[in-house]
Design a protein around this motif. Structure first.
Motif, PDB file in Angstrom:
ATOM      1  N   SER A  56      -3.325   2.160   2.712  1.00  0.00           N
ATOM      2  CA  SER A  56      -4.665   1.596   2.883  1.00  0.00           C
ATOM      3  C   SER A  56      -4.728   0.186   2.291  1.00  0.00           C
ATOM      4  N   CYS A  57      -5.897  -0.440   2.319  1.00  0.00           N
ATOM      5  CA  CYS A  57      -6.080  -1.774   1.736  1.00  0.00           C
ATOM      6  C   CYS A  57      -5.800  -1.743   0.229  1.00  0.00           C
ATOM      7  N   GLN A  58      -5.383  -2.886  -0.288  1.00  0.00           N
ATOM      8  CA  GLN A  58      -5.140  -3.058  -1.735  1.00  0.00           C
ATOM      9  C   GLN A  58      -4.166  -2.008  -2.269  1.00  0.00           C
ATOM     10  N   SER A  59      -3.192  -1.661  -1.465  1.00  0.00           N
ATOM     11  CA  SER A  59      -2.187  -0.697  -1.870  1.00  0.00           C
ATOM     12  C   SER A  59      -0.816  -1.242  -1.487  1.00  0.00           C
ATOM     13  N   SER A  63       2.841   2.473  -4.305  1.00  0.00           N
ATOM     14  CA  SER A  63       1.675   3.183  -4.847  1.00  0.00           C
ATOM     15  C   SER A  63       1.209   4.286  -3.893  1.00  0.00           C
ATOM     16  N   TYR A  64       1.341   4.066  -2.596  1.00  0.00           N
ATOM     17  CA  TYR A  64       0.966   5.094  -1.620  1.00  0.00           C
ATOM     18  C   TYR A  64       1.913   6.292  -1.741  1.00  0.00           C
ATOM     19  N   THR A  90      -0.423  -8.659   3.068  1.00  0.00           N
ATOM     20  CA  THR A  90      -1.826  -9.075   2.939  1.00  0.00           C
ATOM     21  C   THR A  90      -2.617  -7.915   2.328  1.00  0.00           C
ATOM     22  N   GLU A  91      -3.855  -8.180   1.941  1.00  0.00           N
ATOM     23  CA  GLU A  91      -4.650  -7.154   1.257  1.00  0.00           C
ATOM     24  C   GLU A  91      -4.825  -5.913   2.126  1.00  0.00           C
ATOM     25  N   CYS A  92      -5.063  -6.141   3.412  1.00  0.00           N
ATOM     26  CA  CYS A  92      -5.172  -5.047   4.386  1.00  0.00           C
ATOM     27  C   CYS A  92      -4.159  -5.304   5.505  1.00  0.00           C
ATOM     28  N   GLY A 134      -1.702   7.524   8.493  1.00  0.00           N
ATOM     29  CA  GLY A 134      -2.197   6.526   7.549  1.00  0.00           C
ATOM     30  C   GLY A 134      -3.669   6.741   7.279  1.00  0.00           C
ATOM     31  N   GLY A 135      -4.152   6.134   6.202  1.00  0.00           N
ATOM     32  CA  GLY A 135      -5.552   6.257   5.837  1.00  0.00           C
ATOM     33  C   GLY A 135      -6.230   4.905   5.796  1.00  0.00           C
TER      34      GLY A 135
END
Length: 290
Positions: A56-59, A63-64, A90-92, A134-135
């Protein structure tokens, strides 16, 4: 046993062959986008299937992979399939630009497909067993991959996303936020959503992936309206009615409802669940036939 030999056994005996998340720096990526690639190969490979797990975003891939709510590496250990974990720069994920929303357009989707091709060759994966999940932003990218590379992806299980093409950016930025879409105000007829899909890979008329779509009724990040719009999109593309052929209450757990629209589209509506819906490994694996 001599002490130095015993210490060697203690140091290396248990963990010498323990599987770990490994970075692949050269995956033959000719796309302009350059996301990172990580692969997890279980100690015992018992399957010729591949699951791509998109964060997901910011990951990130790491970490996922470590997130207890994302159980795909446990599934990998249990059933012996390889998993790939793309990592965005990128962030997302880039689901807003023409580069990513077009077949072979050079964006993130193109790069992830290069990862898939690399792993299929490297680990003797059956090309007919390539699955994507994916989420949130990762769900959006899963949907984009299903549309732009339908011939390479067998099935998708996406959690709390939006219709493919919904997040398109007027500015052309790769990973722009789209308030209209996130707020649930991007509404179109099933046929219009189907036309968006056709435009992302013009002329394609081959097989399409089987689509499993999850969404929570209280999602405050990506409006629950996006659930029905995504169902509309895929029932149109796969040529089935938007009326479910079967509906199972309290499946796969209490307050969830599983609707099937023929054999190739499945929707799971999670009553009282926010953003994103937690991964349901067993139900996603079942959809993939794992």
């Amino acid at each position: 046993m001599h002490w130095h030999l015993l210490s060697t056994v203690l140091l290396f005996g248990a963990g010498a062959f323990a599987a770990y998340l490994k970075q692949v720096t050269n995956y033959n990526n000719d796309a302009k986008a350059k996301p990172g690639m990580w692969v997890y190969v279980p100690d015992s490979v018992k399957s010729d299937a591949l699951v791509v797990a998109i964060h997901s975003c910011q990951s990130s891939a790491q970490s996922y992979f470590q997130n207890s709510k994302i159980p795909w590496h446990q599934g990998s250990d249990r059933k012996g399939y390889v998993t790939v974990w793309p990592s965005s720069t990128t962030e997302c994920w880039g689901v807003s630009s023409k580069a990513s929303l077009t077949h072979n357009g050079g964006g993130d989707s193109n790069a992830i497909v290069n990862m898939i091709k690399y792993v299929v060759t490297q680990y003797n994966i059956d090309p007919k067993k390539v699955f994507v999940t994916g989420g949130s932003s990762g769900a959006m990218m899963s949907n984009v991959l299903a549309v732009t590379y339908p011939d390479l992806i067998t099935a998708v299980s996406l959690y709390s996303g939006v219709p493919a093409g919904c997040f398109v950016s007027a500015s052309g930025a790769a990973a722009a936020w789209n308030n209209t879409c996130s707020g649930g105000n991007s509404k179109a007829s099933p046929e219009q959503w189907g036309n968006v899909v056709q435009a992302m890979y013009p002329g394609y008329n081959g097989t399409r992936p089987r689509m499993q779509i999850w969404h929570g009724s209280t999602d405050g990040t990506l409006s629950p309206n996006n659930y029905q719009e995504t169902i509309d999109q895929w029932t149109n593309v796969l040529g089935v009615s938007i009326t479910p052929t079967s509906s199972k209450p309290n499946t796969p757990e209490k307050n969830y409802r599983m609707d099937d629209f023929g054999p190739n589209v499945e929707g799971i509506w999670a009553q009282g669940v926010g953003h994103p819906v937690p991964s349901h490994l067993d139900a996603s694996e079942a959809w993939f036939g794992l």
